[in-house]
Design an enzyme around this catalytic site. Structure first.
Site, PDB file in Angstrom:
ATOM      1  CB  CYS A 115      -0.936   0.002   1.200  1.00  0.00           C
ATOM      2  SG  CYS A 115      -1.929  -1.492   1.303  1.00  0.00           S
ATOM      3  CG  HIS A 255      -3.327   3.145   2.398  1.00  0.00           C
ATOM      4  ND1 HIS A 255      -3.803   2.817   1.153  1.00  0.00           N
ATOM      5  CD2 HIS A 255      -3.380   2.006   3.154  1.00  0.00           C
ATOM      6  CE1 HIS A 255      -4.123   1.527   1.140  1.00  0.00           C
ATOM      7  NE2 HIS A 255      -3.873   1.016   2.343  1.00  0.00           N
ATOM      8  CG  ASN A 285      -6.430  -1.359   1.340  1.00  0.00           C
ATOM      9  OD1 ASN A 285      -5.754  -0.888   0.431  1.00  0.00           O
ATOM     10  ND2 ASN A 285      -5.902  -1.826   2.459  1.00  0.00           N
TER      11      ASN A 285
HETATM   12  N1  COA Z   1     -18.126  -9.743   9.211  1.00  0.00           N
HETATM   13  C1  COA Z   1     -18.529 -10.076  10.446  1.00  0.00           C
HETATM   14  N2  COA Z   1     -17.675 -10.351  11.447  1.00  0.00           N
HETATM   15  C2  COA Z   1     -16.361 -10.320  11.162  1.00  0.00           C
HETATM   16  C3  COA Z   1     -15.877 -10.005   9.885  1.00  0.00           C
HETATM   17  C4  COA Z   1     -16.817  -9.711   8.894  1.00  0.00           C
HETATM   18  N3  COA Z   1     -16.462  -9.398   7.634  1.00  0.00           N
HETATM   19  N4  COA Z   1     -14.541 -10.046   9.913  1.00  0.00           N
HETATM   20  C5  COA Z   1     -14.170 -10.373  11.151  1.00  0.00           C
HETATM   21  N5  COA Z   1     -15.279 -10.555  11.912  1.00  0.00           N
HETATM   22  C6  COA Z   1     -15.375 -10.932  13.313  1.00  0.00           C
HETATM   23  C7  COA Z   1     -14.148 -11.678  13.799  1.00  0.00           C
HETATM   24  O1  COA Z   1     -14.240 -13.046  13.482  1.00  0.00           O
HETATM   25  C8  COA Z   1     -14.195 -11.413  15.268  1.00  0.00           C
HETATM   26  O2  COA Z   1     -15.107 -12.301  15.838  1.00  0.00           O
HETATM   27  P1  COA Z   1     -14.782 -13.000  17.253  1.00  0.00           P
HETATM   28  O3  COA Z   1     -14.666 -11.858  18.223  1.00  0.00           O
HETATM   29  O4  COA Z   1     -15.952 -13.879  17.471  1.00  0.00           O
HETATM   30  O5  COA Z   1     -13.484 -13.728  17.074  1.00  0.00           O
HETATM   31  C9  COA Z   1     -14.788 -10.019  15.373  1.00  0.00           C
HETATM   32  O6  COA Z   1     -15.419  -9.774  14.105  1.00  0.00           O
HETATM   33  C10 COA Z   1     -13.758  -8.936  15.642  1.00  0.00           C
HETATM   34  O7  COA Z   1     -12.670  -9.141  14.752  1.00  0.00           O
HETATM   35  P2  COA Z   1     -11.459  -8.177  14.726  1.00  0.00           P
HETATM   36  O8  COA Z   1     -10.445  -8.696  13.744  1.00  0.00           O
HETATM   37  O9  COA Z   1     -11.005  -7.869  16.111  1.00  0.00           O
HETATM   38  O10 COA Z   1     -12.170  -6.870  14.119  1.00  0.00           O
HETATM   39  P3  COA Z   1     -11.572  -5.445  13.926  1.00  0.00           P
HETATM   40  O11 COA Z   1     -12.415  -4.468  14.595  1.00  0.00           O
HETATM   41  O12 COA Z   1     -10.093  -5.400  14.177  1.00  0.00           O
HETATM   42  O13 COA Z   1     -11.789  -5.223  12.363  1.00  0.00           O
HETATM   43  C11 COA Z   1     -10.489  -5.213  10.368  1.00  0.00           C
HETATM   44  C12 COA Z   1     -11.136  -6.070  11.445  1.00  0.00           C
HETATM   45  C13 COA Z   1      -9.786  -6.142   9.402  1.00  0.00           C
HETATM   46  C14 COA Z   1     -11.584  -4.465   9.651  1.00  0.00           C
HETATM   47  C15 COA Z   1      -9.497  -4.231  11.022  1.00  0.00           C
HETATM   48  O14 COA Z   1      -8.673  -4.900  11.925  1.00  0.00           O
HETATM   49  C16 COA Z   1      -8.652  -3.516  10.023  1.00  0.00           C
HETATM   50  O15 COA Z   1      -9.127  -2.761   9.199  1.00  0.00           O
HETATM   51  N6  COA Z   1      -7.320  -3.694  10.124  1.00  0.00           N
HETATM   52  C17 COA Z   1      -6.383  -3.078   9.224  1.00  0.00           C
HETATM   53  C18 COA Z   1      -6.346  -3.857   7.979  1.00  0.00           C
HETATM   54  C19 COA Z   1      -5.504  -3.197   6.971  1.00  0.00           C
HETATM   55  O16 COA Z   1      -5.477  -2.015   6.865  1.00  0.00           O
HETATM   56  N7  COA Z   1      -4.839  -4.030   6.188  1.00  0.00           N
HETATM   57  C20 COA Z   1      -4.056  -3.585   5.095  1.00  0.00           C
HETATM   58  C21 COA Z   1      -2.814  -2.903   5.513  1.00  0.00           C
HETATM   59  S1  COA Z   1      -2.848  -1.359   4.791  1.00  0.00           S
END
Ligand code: COA
Length: 328
Positions: A115, A255, A285
């Site tokens: 990214c 980003h 993204n």
């Molecule tokens: N729909 C419903 N539930 C979902 C889900 C979806 N699409 N994706 C994950 N979950 C669930 C998980 O399984 C977890 O359930 P659990 O508590 O029963 O285990 C719960 O939601 C929380 O998951 P978590 O990973 O803690 O959520 P989060 O608030 O961190 O959000 C992202 C997840 C991926 C959206 C977030 O972490 C994020 O945006 N991270 C940065 C990613 C990124 O930028 N990547 C590229 C680098 S630039």
């Protein structure tokens, strides 16, 4: 050669017509529009069809940037295609784009910084122009990430989109142009976002494909915290280096990874939300394409005027991050 600043002379963007909405994803994995919207800010993302590939969008975005910069492709000395989803391993997508554009005197290559690829490319192009190695450079961020997304993994398939953004750089006039840039990486966190298979370490076989080893695996939580910290820190650094403060910035383009990341970076930097650009709702993204697509949209919407300070920041797999401050 004289130390001439580089400026962005023209930009462009392109993406597939195909759109994948949250409602579509609800039918594919156990998720909901409500969860995706509240946790990420994303409503839809563009998705390439089977017959579309990365250089198609890169070439279209580049043509627009070249036309707006009012240069001839033959005058380009450098073509950088930032991508982690190239058309193929060999030759570089940069060379394929160069040929399509007729930029026959340019050095062309791919740059893999996920990214942060566009900011890495911008930094290199700026250096090449400043040192007189080239007069005009084309920097592209282009991705068809959907080829590497596991559409059974709800934690990643909701996030990524396809598209390309491009910018032509050339010598700046007066005190305008790129004032400062910084790029960084920390490979100790490589496995926060990676595709374990498909390269020389785990060669692509029927078995590794069946196991989905070529798909992106991500530890979203960890990345989230690093993204906020890194983008805020590098933004402060490029501002300090150029002798400016966050309140001097007229437009901040981070980003587009997650609306909550964008909000947290803006609050850490203490910049007003009105100057922070977001298009995550309808692009998701797009990795290296995210910043140049957003920049092109801002220009089209009249959000940038001559003399404005524009701050760019990015963070991505690797992990990599970067920042740039531009006087428009
Ligand atoms: N729909 C419903 N539930 C979902 C889900 C979806 N699409 N994706 C994950 N979950 C669930 C998980 O399984 C977890 O359930 P659990 O508590 O029963 O285990 C719960 O939601 C929380 O998951 P978590 O990973 O803690 O959520 P989060 O608030 O961190 O959000 C992202 C997840 C991926 C959206 C977030 O972490 C994020 O945006 N991270 C940065 C990613 C990124 O930028 N990547 C590229 C680098 S630039």
């Amino acid at each position: 050669m004289a130390d001439v600043r580089a400026a962005i002379l023209g930009t462009g963007r392109a993406y597939p017509e195909g759109i994948l909405t949250n409602a579509d994803l609800e039918r594919m994995v156990e998720t909901s529009d409500e969860w995706i919207t509240s946790r990420t800010g994303i409503k839809e993302r563009h998705r390439a069809s089977e017959s579309e590939y990365t250089s198609m969008f890169a070439v279209e975005a580049s043509r627009q940037a070249i036309e707006r910069a009012r240069i001839d492709p033959i005058d380009l000395g450098l073509v950088i295609c930032a991508t982690v989803s190239p058309d193929q391993i060999l030759p570089s997508t940069g060379c394929l784009i160069q040929a399509e554009l007729g930029a026959n005197r340019a050095a062309a290559f791919d740059l893999a910084a996920a990214c942060s690829g566009f900011l890495y490319g911008l930094t290199l192009a700026d250096m090449m122009i400043r040192t007189g190695q080239t007069r005009y450079a084309l920097v592209i961020g282009a991705e068809v990430l959907s080829r590497y997304v596991d559409f059974t993994d709800r934690s990643t398939c909701i996030l990524f989109g396809d598209g390309a953004g491009a910018a032509v750089l050339g010598p700046a006039e007066g005190d305008r142009g790129i004032l400062s840039t910084k790029i960084y990486s920390d490979g100790r966190y490589a496995e926060q976002l990676y595709s374990p298979g498909g390269g020389t370490r785990v060669k692509p076989t029927a078995e590794t494909l069946a196991q989905g080893m070529h798909y992106f695996k991500m530890k979203g939580n960890e990345l989230f915290k690093m993204a906020v910290r890194s983008m805020a820190d590098v933004s402060t650094e490029v501002l300090n280096e150029a002798g400016y403060k966050p309140e001097d910035v007229k437009l901040f383009i981070p980003h587009q990874a997650n609306q909550r990341i964008t909000d947290a970076v803006a609050s850490r930097l203490n910049v007003d939300s009105s100057i922070v650009y977001s298009n995550i709702a309808y692009h998701g993204n797009t990795s290296s394409a995210s910043v140049p697509i957003a920049l092109d949209e801002c220009i089209e919407k009249g959000k940038v005027s001559e003399g404005d300070l524009v701050l760019l920041a990015s963070f991505g797999g690797g992990v990599t991050w970067g920042g740039a401050l531009i006087k428009w």
